[in-house]
Motif scaffolding. Sequence first.
Motif, mmCIF file in Angstrom:
data_model
loop_
_atom_site.group_PDB
_atom_site.id
_atom_site.type_symbol
_atom_site.label_atom_id
_atom_site.label_comp_id
_atom_site.label_asym_id
_atom_site.label_seq_id
_atom_site.Cartn_x
_atom_site.Cartn_y
_atom_site.Cartn_z
ATOM 1 N N ASP A 139 0.765 -0.694 -0.039
ATOM 2 C CA ASP A 139 -0.116 0.083 0.056
ATOM 3 C C ASP A 139 1.416 1.446 0.074
ATOM 4 O OD1 ASP A 139 -2.266 -1.852 -0.268
ATOM 5 O OD2 ASP A 139 -2.454 -1.189 2.008
ATOM 6 N N ILE A 140 2.240 1.136 1.297
ATOM 7 C CA ILE A 140 3.075 2.133 0.725
ATOM 8 C C ILE A 140 3.275 2.475 -0.154
ATOM 9 C CG2 ILE A 140 5.306 3.146 1.402
ATOM 10 C CD1 ILE A 140 3.886 2.538 4.546
ATOM 11 N N ASN A 141 3.739 1.135 -1.233
ATOM 12 C CA ASN A 141 4.319 1.533 -2.777
ATOM 13 C C ASN A 141 3.421 2.378 -3.243
ATOM 14 O OD1 ASN A 141 6.900 0.741 -1.604
ATOM 15 N ND2 ASN A 141 6.508 -1.130 -2.403
ATOM 16 N N VAL A 142 2.048 1.806 -3.829
ATOM 17 C CA VAL A 142 1.533 2.640 -4.260
ATOM 18 C C VAL A 142 1.138 4.073 -4.034
ATOM 19 C CG1 VAL A 142 -0.865 2.684 -4.937
ATOM 20 C CG2 VAL A 142 -0.161 -0.029 -4.825
ATOM 21 N N LYS A 143 0.614 4.400 -3.308
ATOM 22 C CA LYS A 143 0.963 5.752 -2.478
ATOM 23 C C LYS A 143 1.693 6.543 -2.837
ATOM 24 C CE LYS A 143 -2.604 4.956 0.166
ATOM 25 N NZ LYS A 143 -3.752 5.886 0.493
ATOM 26 N N ILE A 144 3.102 5.930 -2.717
ATOM 27 C CA ILE A 144 4.265 6.817 -2.964
ATOM 28 C C ILE A 144 4.304 7.187 -4.732
ATOM 29 C CG2 ILE A 144 7.414 5.949 -3.610
ATOM 30 C CD1 ILE A 144 7.591 4.406 -1.352
ATOM 31 N N LYS A 145 3.531 5.703 -5.266
ATOM 32 C CA LYS A 145 3.988 6.086 -7.347
ATOM 33 C C LYS A 145 3.051 6.975 -7.479
ATOM 34 C CE LYS A 145 1.518 3.019 -10.697
ATOM 35 N NZ LYS A 145 1.502 2.480 -10.576
ATOM 36 N N ASN A 146 1.748 6.962 -6.434
ATOM 37 C CA ASN A 146 0.900 8.483 -6.764
ATOM 38 C C ASN A 146 1.654 9.497 -6.424
ATOM 39 O OD1 ASN A 146 -1.297 6.917 -8.410
ATOM 40 N ND2 ASN A 146 -2.358 6.338 -6.495
ATOM 41 N N CYS A 147 2.534 9.389 -5.292
ATOM 42 C CA CYS A 147 2.768 11.351 -4.810
ATOM 43 C C CYS A 147 4.016 11.479 -5.531
ATOM 44 C CB CYS A 147 3.295 10.774 -3.385
ATOM 45 S SG CYS A 147 4.184 12.102 -2.662
ATOM 46 N N ILE A 148 4.125 10.468 -6.711
ATOM 47 C CA ILE A 148 5.981 11.504 -7.464
ATOM 48 C C ILE A 148 5.275 11.804 -9.000
ATOM 49 C CG2 ILE A 148 7.235 9.691 -8.779
ATOM 50 C CD1 ILE A 148 8.163 8.002 -6.833
ATOM 51 N N LYS A 149 3.664 10.533 -9.375
ATOM 52 C CA LYS A 149 2.972 11.508 -10.273
ATOM 53 C C LYS A 149 2.748 12.196 -10.398
ATOM 54 C CE LYS A 149 -0.941 9.724 -10.958
ATOM 55 N NZ LYS A 149 -2.062 8.237 -11.422
ATOM 56 N N PHE A 150 2.015 12.819 -8.585
ATOM 57 C CA PHE A 150 1.322 14.558 -8.575
ATOM 58 C C PHE A 150 2.537 15.259 -8.160
ATOM 59 C CE2 PHE A 150 -2.251 12.125 -5.750
ATOM 60 C CZ PHE A 150 -2.894 12.282 -6.885
ATOM 61 N N LEU A 151 3.876 14.907 -8.050
ATOM 62 C CA LEU A 151 4.589 16.107 -7.454
ATOM 63 C C LEU A 151 5.391 16.937 -8.985
ATOM 64 C CD1 LEU A 151 6.975 14.096 -4.413
ATOM 65 C CD2 LEU A 151 5.774 16.793 -4.540
ATOM 66 N N GLU A 152 5.591 14.996 -9.922
ATOM 67 C CA GLU A 152 6.592 15.563 -11.562
ATOM 68 C C GLU A 152 5.548 16.606 -11.694
ATOM 69 O OE1 GLU A 152 6.869 11.281 -12.993
ATOM 70 O OE2 GLU A 152 8.652 11.444 -11.741
ATOM 71 N N GLN A 153 3.832 16.733 -11.797
ATOM 72 C CA GLN A 153 2.963 17.646 -12.226
ATOM 73 C C GLN A 153 3.382 19.123 -11.851
ATOM 74 O OE1 GLN A 153 -0.997 15.946 -11.620
ATOM 75 N NE2 GLN A 153 -0.581 14.394 -12.972
ATOM 76 N N GLY A 154 3.686 19.253 -10.160
ATOM 77 C CA GLY A 154 3.992 20.336 -10.149
ATOM 78 C C GLY A 154 3.040 20.741 -8.877
ATOM 79 N N SER A 155 2.426 19.220 -8.784
ATOM 80 C CA SER A 155 2.097 19.674 -7.106
ATOM 81 C C SER A 155 2.125 19.666 -5.799
ATOM 82 C CB SER A 155 0.201 18.322 -7.017
ATOM 83 O OG SER A 155 -0.297 19.179 -8.550
ATOM 84 N N ARG A 156 1.553 20.406 -4.994
ATOM 85 C CA ARG A 156 2.304 20.238 -3.485
ATOM 86 C C ARG A 156 1.620 19.050 -2.973
ATOM 87 N NH1 ARG A 156 1.419 25.310 -0.757
ATOM 88 N NH2 ARG A 156 1.850 23.467 1.562
ATOM 89 N N VAL A 157 1.452 18.180 -1.985
ATOM 90 C CA VAL A 157 0.963 16.439 -1.627
ATOM 91 C C VAL A 157 0.934 17.008 -0.086
ATOM 92 C CG1 VAL A 157 1.056 14.570 -1.366
ATOM 93 C CG2 VAL A 157 2.424 15.659 -3.411
ATOM 94 N N LYS A 158 -0.318 16.667 -0.095
ATOM 95 C CA LYS A 158 -0.393 16.244 1.520
ATOM 96 C C LYS A 158 -0.656 15.373 2.168
ATOM 97 C CE LYS A 158 -4.397 17.942 4.848
ATOM 98 N NZ LYS A 158 -5.812 18.500 5.015
#
Length: 147
Positions: free
Chosen positions: A74-93
């Motif tokens: 589950d952490i790996n899936v969340k990390i993958k999504n987090c990386i996708k958001f960060l690459e789009q330039g978004s901040r992540v909470k």
Amino acid sequence: MLGVMNTRDAQQLADDKNLDLVKVSPNAKPPVCKILDYGKFRYEEIQRLKEAKKNQKAVVIKEIRMSVRVEEHDINVKIKNCIKFLEQGSRVKVAIRFRGREMAYTEQGKQVLLDFAERVSDIAVIEKSPKIEGRNMVMYLAPKKDK
């Protein structure tokens, strides 16, 4: 520059040239006016505002939620999504929700968040470190600035 003049004289001058008398700075003493085509003036002002609005960028905050007892996959899936958001330039909470008696394990929750931040440290920086907000522990990540 015609200097300080009577309003009637300025209006008469504008009428003679088939233009408008426009107050550019009405709060000044005396008010500053220009003789110009008001339609063209409004059009250029709107174009300038549109250009300024186009250059603005809204800050987007994406949220990722987990629990204290999150599994490795589950952490790996969340990390993958987090990386996708960060690459789009978004901040992540990144938030951990404590349910029931899990409030006793806030240190474990903090450790999970810091471990999460460590795993994405190559493209993200911790903007706000983990902090308890009610029954949640929240941390903000921002994309690294490449220079």
